[in-house]
Design a protein around this motif. Structure first.
Motif, PDB file in Angstrom:
ATOM      1  N   ILE A 204       1.004  -1.522   0.164  1.00 42.86           N
ATOM      2  CA  ILE A 204       0.133   0.125   0.042  1.00 42.86           C
ATOM      3  C   ILE A 204       0.787   0.910   0.191  1.00 42.86           C
ATOM      4  CG2 ILE A 204      -1.837   1.128   1.057  1.00 42.86           C
ATOM      5  CD1 ILE A 204      -2.835  -1.355   0.792  1.00 42.86           C
ATOM      6  N   HIS A 205       0.955   1.889  -1.497  1.00 40.15           N
ATOM      7  CA  HIS A 205       1.927   3.038  -1.181  1.00 40.15           C
ATOM      8  C   HIS A 205       1.518   4.437  -1.688  1.00 40.15           C
ATOM      9  CE1 HIS A 205       1.377   1.955  -5.531  1.00 40.15           C
ATOM     10  NE2 HIS A 205       2.018   0.807  -5.351  1.00 40.15           N
ATOM     11  N   PRO A 206       1.593   5.483  -1.427  1.00 39.14           N
ATOM     12  CA  PRO A 206       1.178   6.283  -1.783  1.00 39.14           C
ATOM     13  C   PRO A 206       0.147   6.194  -3.323  1.00 39.14           C
ATOM     14  CG  PRO A 206       3.029   7.123  -1.265  1.00 39.14           C
ATOM     15  CD  PRO A 206       3.369   5.704  -1.683  1.00 39.14           C
ATOM     16  N   GLY A 207       0.779   5.814  -4.425  1.00 32.58           N
ATOM     17  CA  GLY A 207      -0.235   5.710  -5.771  1.00 32.58           C
ATOM     18  C   GLY A 207      -1.415   4.727  -4.623  1.00 32.58           C
ATOM     19  N   LEU A 208      -1.718   3.755  -4.491  1.00 32.96           N
ATOM     20  CA  LEU A 208      -2.677   3.321  -4.609  1.00 32.96           C
ATOM     21  C   LEU A 208      -3.156   3.706  -3.191  1.00 32.96           C
ATOM     22  CD1 LEU A 208      -1.834  -0.803  -3.495  1.00 32.96           C
ATOM     23  CD2 LEU A 208      -3.255   0.494  -5.110  1.00 32.96           C
ATOM     24  N   LEU A 209      -2.533   5.139  -2.319  1.00 34.22           N
ATOM     25  CA  LEU A 209      -3.558   5.720  -1.479  1.00 34.22           C
ATOM     26  C   LEU A 209      -4.277   6.978  -1.820  1.00 34.22           C
ATOM     27  CD1 LEU A 209      -1.037   5.900   1.543  1.00 34.22           C
ATOM     28  CD2 LEU A 209      -3.111   4.324   1.671  1.00 34.22           C
ATOM     29  N   ALA A 210      -3.713   6.738  -3.217  1.00 34.23           N
ATOM     30  CA  ALA A 210      -5.095   8.294  -4.090  1.00 34.23           C
ATOM     31  C   ALA A 210      -6.225   7.827  -3.877  1.00 34.23           C
ATOM     32  CB  ALA A 210      -4.337   7.374  -5.467  1.00 34.23           C
ATOM     33  N   PHE A 211      -6.911   8.621  -4.036  1.00 28.58           N
ATOM     34  CA  PHE A 211      -8.476   8.867  -3.652  1.00 28.58           C
ATOM     35  C   PHE A 211      -8.992   8.539  -4.531  1.00 28.58           C
ATOM     36  CE2 PHE A 211      -7.061  10.085   0.548  1.00 28.58           C
ATOM     37  CZ  PHE A 211      -7.887  11.357   1.517  1.00 28.58           C
ATOM     38  N   SER A 212     -10.290   7.997  -4.214  1.00 26.65           N
ATOM     39  CA  SER A 212     -11.572   7.801  -5.574  1.00 26.65           C
ATOM     40  C   SER A 212     -11.964   9.326  -4.948  1.00 26.65           C
ATOM     41  CB  SER A 212     -12.575   7.081  -4.742  1.00 26.65           C
ATOM     42  OG  SER A 212     -13.421   6.817  -3.559  1.00 26.65           O
ATOM     43  N   GLU A 213     -13.160   9.499  -6.826  1.00 30.45           N
ATOM     44  CA  GLU A 213     -13.344  10.398  -6.443  1.00 30.45           C
ATOM     45  C   GLU A 213     -14.433  11.157  -5.168  1.00 30.45           C
ATOM     46  OE1 GLU A 213     -16.376  13.031  -9.143  1.00 30.45           O
ATOM     47  OE2 GLU A 213     -15.865  11.982  -9.892  1.00 30.45           O
ATOM     48  N   ASP A 214     -14.848   9.518  -4.533  1.00 32.72           N
ATOM     49  CA  ASP A 214     -16.026   9.844  -3.413  1.00 32.72           C
ATOM     50  C   ASP A 214     -15.157  10.256  -2.266  1.00 32.72           C
ATOM     51  OD1 ASP A 214     -18.619  10.045  -4.787  1.00 32.72           O
ATOM     52  OD2 ASP A 214     -18.993   7.635  -4.271  1.00 32.72           O
ATOM     53  N   GLU A 215     -14.349   9.612  -2.006  1.00 37.22           N
ATOM     54  CA  GLU A 215     -13.079   9.759  -1.004  1.00 37.22           C
ATOM     55  C   GLU A 215     -12.427  11.432  -1.209  1.00 37.22           C
ATOM     56  OE1 GLU A 215     -11.474   5.241  -0.726  1.00 37.22           O
ATOM     57  OE2 GLU A 215      -9.858   7.074  -2.298  1.00 37.22           O
ATOM     58  N   CYS A 216     -12.685  12.072  -2.525  1.00 42.83           N
ATOM     59  CA  CYS A 216     -11.537  12.875  -2.322  1.00 42.83           C
ATOM     60  C   CYS A 216     -12.557  13.798  -2.081  1.00 42.83           C
ATOM     61  CB  CYS A 216     -11.476  13.264  -3.818  1.00 42.83           C
ATOM     62  SG  CYS A 216     -10.618  14.475  -4.221  1.00 42.83           S
ATOM     63  N   ARG A 217     -13.881  13.904  -2.271  1.00 42.23           N
ATOM     64  CA  ARG A 217     -15.790  15.062  -1.443  1.00 42.23           C
ATOM     65  C   ARG A 217     -15.199  14.671  -0.474  1.00 42.23           C
ATOM     66  NH1 ARG A 217     -18.685  12.663  -4.246  1.00 42.23           N
ATOM     67  NH2 ARG A 217     -18.221  13.818  -6.359  1.00 42.23           N
TER      68      ARG A 217
END
Length: 930
Positions: A204-217
Motif C-alpha cells: 500500500i504505497h502513496p499511489g494506492l492511497l490515492a483517493f477515489s472521487e468520493d473519497e476526494c469529496r
C-alpha cells in the motif's frame, strides 16, 4: 488520531531514563490501537487489500507523514475478527532486546498463550542474535494455530541492521495464517523483492492511497472542512487522478488553489508534467536548480550532491525539500539518504536533458564517478547499463568484477558481460577471466576448459606482440592455474590439483590480482580430502584471513564453514560454534544488505545444523537447515546438494523419522555417485549413515547391501573411510558377528586416536563395547564404554548416544560412570531414559523439528513403559482440578521445584509435552474420569 499518537509519544518521553531491568516493565500504552477519527475518510477498498489471504504474510503501508497510514490500518483492525496485536514503535525501540521484548509483549497483551513465558526468557537471554527467542515465538504462533495479525506502527524508527536481519528471519518462517502489517514512512531494508516474488507482500504505497472521487469529496468536505463545490472536486480529482500528494502540491500554485479547482489548468495526459512544473515554478532558483542537477542520482546524499554540484550546502537543501514533502523519500531515519519518486525523477531528467544535454552528460559522469569511488559499484553499473555506455562498463567490470563475483554476484556479472558488444570482450583477457569465474561459481563447469584454452592463446599472442598490458595479462596465468586446480579436483586428480595450487602460491606475490584467499581455500580442500586435518585447518584459517583483507565474503564464509565442519568432526564443538559465530559476525558487519538474500555458506549452515542436532536442540538445527533446503529445491551445485541432504538425513535420523532420513540419504548417495566428476571435494559418506537407518528400521541385510555397494577404494578422505567402516561394524554386531566387528574396530582405534578424530573415536569405542558385550566379555566392554563416556563428556556430544542401538543404550544406562554427578551425565541419562520410555526411539511418529507436526501415539494403560507413582497420581489429580504449580506445592507441602520434577516425570511417562495433553492422555488410559 494524530493526537492519540502524540499522546503515546509524550508518555514515552518520561521513561527515557528508566533503569534497565533484567525483566523490564513494558509501557502498555504502546499496545493500544488508536481509535478512528469519525471525520476520517473510510478507506473500504484499501481495507479489503489488507485482509488476510494465502500466501500473504506482510502488509506494507509506506507513505510520508500525513498520508493516513495509521488511520487506514486502525480502521482495518476495527473490522477484523481475528486476534490482533498492536505495537506503536518509537526511537527508543531501535535496540534488538527492547524491540523483541515489546513485539512479544504485544502478543502477550493481545492474549497469545505462552507469550509471557517467552518474554521472560528473553529478558535473561545472553545471545544477542535472539534466534531461540524468535524461533520460540514462531513455534508458539504455530501451536496456537489462530489467524493472528500483528501491526507495527511507525516502523521507520527501526534502523538497526541487526533488527532488520532478525525481523526478516521472523517473516521467513511465520506459520500459515499469521499476518504482519508495517506502517512506515520509509521502505524498510528487508528482502522485499524476494518476498514479492513469492506473493507474500501486499504493498500500500502513496499511489494506492490515492483517493477515489468520493473519497476526494469526503477529504475536502469532512476531513478538511473546506466548502468546495462538487464540480470543483470533480475537476481536481479528474486532473490529479486522486493522488493526494499532487492535490497537496497544487496548493503551492496559489493561496486559493485548494478552494478552486478552476485555477488548476492541466493536460490530463501528463499529470506528472503538471506536478513537475508546479514544483519547479514555486521553488526558489536555488532549489529548482538543485532538483535538476541531482535528478541523475539513483539515490541522494549530501556528499554525492555536493560532489556533482561543486557545492557544500546540499544537506541543507535536501532537508528543505524533505520539509515540503516534494517527492523526496527518506531511505533511513537519519536524513542521510533519500531518493526521488521515480516519476518525478524521470520528469526532472527529461527536463534537464532537453534544456542542456551537455550539462546532463557531465552530471551523469560525475554521479557514476562518485558511486565507484565510494564503493557503490552495483549502483554505478546499473547507471552505466541504463545509459548503454559499453566501453565504460567494460572498464568498470575489469576493475571491480572480481570482487563482485567473490561477493556472491556472479550471475549479474555474467549478465553484464553478455550485454557487452563481443568486440569489447573477445580481446580483453580480464573480461574473459571474469566470465570463467562467473561460470565456475554458477556450476557451469562443462564450458570452462575451451574458454581457458582460448584465454591462454590470447595471452600468448599479447605477450608475443608486446601488448601494452602484457605484464598485467601475465598475472592472469595464476588465475588460470588456480581454476585448473579446481577442475582437477572435479576429476579426482588430486596430484595435479595440489601441484597447480602450490604453483599459484609461489607466483601469487608477483601478481596484482587478490587470489590468496581462494588459493588457500583450494589448498584446504586438498588437505581435507587426504584427511590431513591439521594442515587443512591452517590453510583454511589463512583463507579466512586473506579473504577478509581481499574483501571476499563468499570465500570467507566457505573457508570458515569448512574449517568449522572439520573442527566439529574432530570433536571440538565449542570451537566450531565459535568459528561460525565469528565468521557470521564479520560478514554481517561488512557485507549485510537486508534488501538482498542473506549470503550463506553450505558448509557453515550444515555445521551449525550438526552442532545443534548433536546438542539435542533439533528445532534450532532445523532453522539452519531450512535455508539450505530452498537451495536443494531450486537446484544447487552437486557437492552442496550431497552435504545438505546428508545433514537433512542425519537430523531426521536423530529425530526418529527414519523414512525421511532414508529418502534424503538415498538421494545424497545417488547424487554423489552419479555426479562425482562435478564435485570438487569428497562429500560425507551418505551410505554409512543410510546403513544405520536400515539397521534402526530392522533391516540389517539392507544395511549390509548398502555398504557393499561402495568399495573402500572410493574413499580418499580417512574420515569418510572410518565412518563407513564403523557402520560396517555396527551391521556385523546386529547380524551377531561381534568377532568380525571387533577386527574392524581394532584396526580403526589407533589411527582415530592418533589423528584426533574424536567423534569417530567415541563411536568406535561404543560399538567396540557392544561387540565385547555380545561375546560376554563384560569387564572389557565396560572399560570401552566408560572411556567413550569420558571422551564424549569432554567434547559435549549428546545425540550420538541416542542414535546407537537399543542394546547399546541399555548397556550405557547400566554403567556407573553415567551415574556420576555433572550436568552432562544427567543430560545423557535423562535423554536415554526418555527414549526408553517413549518406545526405544526411532519411532516414525516422532515430531519433525522442521514441520512441527506430531504423529499419533499408541500408549494405553497396559503398555505404559513405567506406571505412575502415587505422588505423580496426586499431582495429576490436582492438575485435573485446575491448580497451578504453586498451589499444588502448597497442598502437597513440598517445594515448587519438587512439583516441577513430578510433572516432568509425569509428562515423560505419558509421552506428552503440556498439561492439556497430559489430562487427555490420562483420560484415555482410565486414570481420570470426565
Amino acid at each position: 488520531m494524530a493526537n492519540t499518537k502524540d499522546t503515546i509519544r509524550n508518555a514515552l518521553s518520561g521513561h527515557i531514563n528508566t533503569p534497565v531491568l533484567r525483566e523490564p516493565m513494558l509501557l502498555t500504552t504502546k499496545f493500544l490501537r488508536p481509535t478512528s477519527d469519525s471525520r476520517a475518510v473510510k478507506r473500504e477498498r484499501l481495507s479489503a487489500l489488507l485482509e488476510s489471504r494465502a500466501p500473504k504474510r506482510l502488509n506494507l503501508v509506506i507513505a510520508p507523514a500525513g498520508f493516513g497510514k495509521t488511520t487506514l490500518v486502525a480502521q482495518w483492525c476495527s473490522r477484523v475478527s481475528s486476534p490482533t496485536a498492536w505495537l506503536s514503535l518509537d526511537e527508543h525501540d531501535d535496540e534488538p532486546r527492547r524491540f523483541w521484548q515489546y513485539l512479544i509483549g504485544a502478543f502477550e497483551q493481545a492474549g497469545l498463550t505462552g507469550a509471557s513465558d517467552l518474554r521472560k526468557q528473553l529478558a535473561h537471554h545472553s545471545d544477542d542474535t535472539f534466534t531461540e527467542a524468535i524461533t520460540g515465538l514462531i513455534n508458539t504462533l504455530a501451536h496456537d494455530d489462530s489467524p493472528w495479525s500483528l501491526v507495527l506502527d511507525d516502523f521507520h524508527f527501526i534502523g538497526n541492521p541487526a533488527i532488520h536481519r532478525q525481523f526478516a528471519y521472523f517473516i521467513d518462517y511465520l506459520p500459515p495464517g499469521v499476518l504482519i502489517t508495517l506502517a512506515s514512512r520509509t521502505e524498510p531494508p528487508l528482502p522485499l523483492a524476494r518476498w514479492r516474488v513469492r506473493r507474500w507482500i501486499q504493498d500500500i504505497h502513496p499511489g494506492l492511497l490515492a483517493f477515489s472521487e468520493d473519497e476526494c469529496r469526503q477529504f475536502f468536505h469532512d476531513t478538511m472542512g473546506l466548502d468546495i463545490a462538487d464540480e470543483d472536486v470533480h475537476a481536481i480529482y479528474r486532473k490529479t487522478e486522486g493522488w493526494v500528494a499532487a492535490m497537496q502540491l497544487s496548493a503551492l500554485s496559489g493561496k486559493d488553489a485548494s478552494t478552486s479547482g478552476n485555477q488548476i489548468n492541466l493536460d490530463e495526459r501528463h499529470i506528472s508534467d503538471y506536478v513537475l512544473s508546479e514544483v519547479l515554478e514555486q521553488q526558489p532558483r536555488e532549489l529548482s536548480d538543485f532538483l535538476l542537477e541531482t535528478a541523475c542520482c539513483p539515490r541522494l546524499c549530501a556528499s554525492l550532491c555536493d560532489s556533482i554540484r561543486g557545492s557544500d550546502n546540499s544537506q541543507e537543501l535536501l532537508e528543505k525539500l524533505l520539509s515540503q514533502n516534494l517527492f523526496l523519500i527518506p531511505l533511513d531515519t537519519r536524513n542521510e539518504w533519500f531518493r526521488y519518486h521515480d516519476l518525478f525523477r524521470d520528469a526532472l531528467q527529461l527536463r534537464v536533458s532537453h534544456q542542456d544535454p551537455d550539462l546532463a552528460a557531465r552530471l551523469w559522469h560525475r554521479t557514476v564517478d562518485w558511486l565507484l569511488a565510494h564503493g557503490h559499484v552495483q549502483e554505478a553499473i546499473a547507471q552505466i547499463v541504463r545509459q548503454e555506455d559499453w566501453s565504460r562498463l567494460a572498464r568498470v567490470l575489469a576493475e571491480h568484477g572480481n570482487n563482485l563475483i567473490h561477493g556472491g554476484y556472479h550471475l549479474p556479472v555474467l549478465d553484464w558481460i553478455d550485454a557487452l558488444p563481443q568486440d569489447l570482450v573477445i580481446d580483453n583477457p580480464q573480461l574473459q577471466m571474469l566470465r570463467i569465474w562467473g561460470l565456475f561459481f554458477a556450476n557451469r563447469m562443462d564450458s570452462l576448459e575451451p574458454l581457458l584454452s582460448g584465454l591462454e592463446d590470447l595471452l600468448d599472442r599479447q605477450v608475443a606482440d608486446s601488448h601494452p598490458d602484457a605484464e598485467g595479462a601475465l598475472g592472469l596465468q595464476s588465475e588460470i592455474s588456480l581454476m585448473r586446480s579446481y577442475l582437477a579436483r572435479t576429476r579426482s586428480d588430486d596430484k595435479s590439483a595440489a601441484d597447480l595450487t602450490r604453483q599459484v602460491l609461489r607466483e601469487i606475490d608477483h601478481t596484482r590480482i587478490p587470489l590468496k584467499s581462494v588459493t588457500y581455500y583450494g589448498l584446504g580442500l586438498d588437505y581435507y580430502g587426504k584427511g590431513e586435518l591439521t594442515e587443512a585447518e591452517d590453510a583454511l584459517q589463512s583463507a579466512v584471513r586473506y579473504g577478509q583483507v581481499e574483501h571476499k565474503p563468499s570465500t570467507v564464509l566457505s573457508s570458515g564453514g569448512l574449517l568449522a565442519w572439520i573442527q566439529y568432526n574432530r570433536g571440538d564443538i565449542d570451537l566450531a560454534l565459535e568459528t561460525c559465530t565469528e565468521i557470521r559476525q564479520w560478514v554481517d558487519k561488512h557485507y549485510a544488505d537486508p534488501t538482498q538474500p542473506r549470503l550463506i555458506s553450505c558448509w557453515q549452515n550444515s555445521t551449525l545444523c550438526e552442532i545443534h542436532r548433536e546438542r539435542n536442540h533439533p528445532q534450532l538445527a532445523a532453522t539452519h537447515l531450512k535455508p539450505l533446503l530452498e537451495h536443494v529445491e531450486r537446484g544447487t551445485e552437486p557437492g552442496q546438494h550431497v552435504i545438505i541432504q546428508y545433514v537433512r538425513g542425519h537430523l531426521a535420523f536423530s529425530e526418529g523419522r527414519l523414512q525421511d532420513a532414508i529418502d534424503a540419504l538415498e538421494d545424497a548417495s545417488q547424487t554423489a555417485r552419479k555426479r562425482r566428476e562435478q564435485i570438487v571435494f569428497e562429500p560425507p559418506a551418505s551410505t554409512a549413515l543410510l546403513a544405520r537407518c536400515y539397521l534402526a528400521s530392522g533391516h540389517p541385510e539392507k544395511a549390509r547391501a548398502c555398504l557393499d555397494s561402495r568399495a573402500d577404494t572410493e574413499f580418499t578422505n580417512p574420515l569418510h573411510l572410518e565412518q563407513s567402516r564403523i557402520s560396517e561394524a555396527r551391521v556385523l554386531v546386529a547380524l551377531d558377528q561381534p568377532e568380525r566387528a571387533q577386527e574392524i574396530l581394532s584396526a580403526l582405534l589407533q589411527p582415530a586416536e592418533r589423528n584426533a578424530h574424536n567423534r569417530h573415536l567415541v563411536e568406535i569405542l561404543l560399538v567396540y563395547g557392544e561387540a565385547l558385550a555380545k561375546q560376554e566379555r563384560t569387564g572389557e566392554s565396560e572399560q570401552m564404554l566408560t572411556r567413550a563416556i569420558e571422551l564424549a563428556s569432554e567434547a559435549g556430544f549428546l545425540s550420538l548416544f541416542a542414535e546407537e542401538s537399543p542394546d547399546l543404550r541399555a548397556l550405557l544406562l547400566g554403567l556407573p560412570a553415567l551415574d556420576e554427578p555433572g550436568s552432562w551425565n544427567a543430560s545423557v541419562r535423562k535423554m536415554l531414559l526418555d527414549q526408553r520410555q517413549s518406545g526405544e526411539g526411532h519411532s516414525e511418529a516422532k515430531p519433525s523439528a522442521i514441520s512441527g507436526e506430531r504423529g499419533p501415539t499408541t500408549l494405553n494403560a497396559e503398555t505404559l513403559p513405567e506406571p505412575l507413582s502415587q505422588r505423580e497420581l496426586e499431582v495429576l489429580a490436582l492438575i485435573h482440578a485446575g491448580h497451578a504449580n504453586k498451589e499444588i506445592a502448597a497442598k502437597m507441602d513440598v517445594a515448587p521445584a519438587t512439583v516441577k520434577a513430578h510433572i516432568r516425570n509425569l509428562y515423560g511417562k505419558l509421552g506428552v509435552g503440556r498439561r492439556t495433553e497430559a489430562l487427555a492422555r490420562a483420560r484415555e488410559l482410565g486414570l481420570l474420569q470426565g
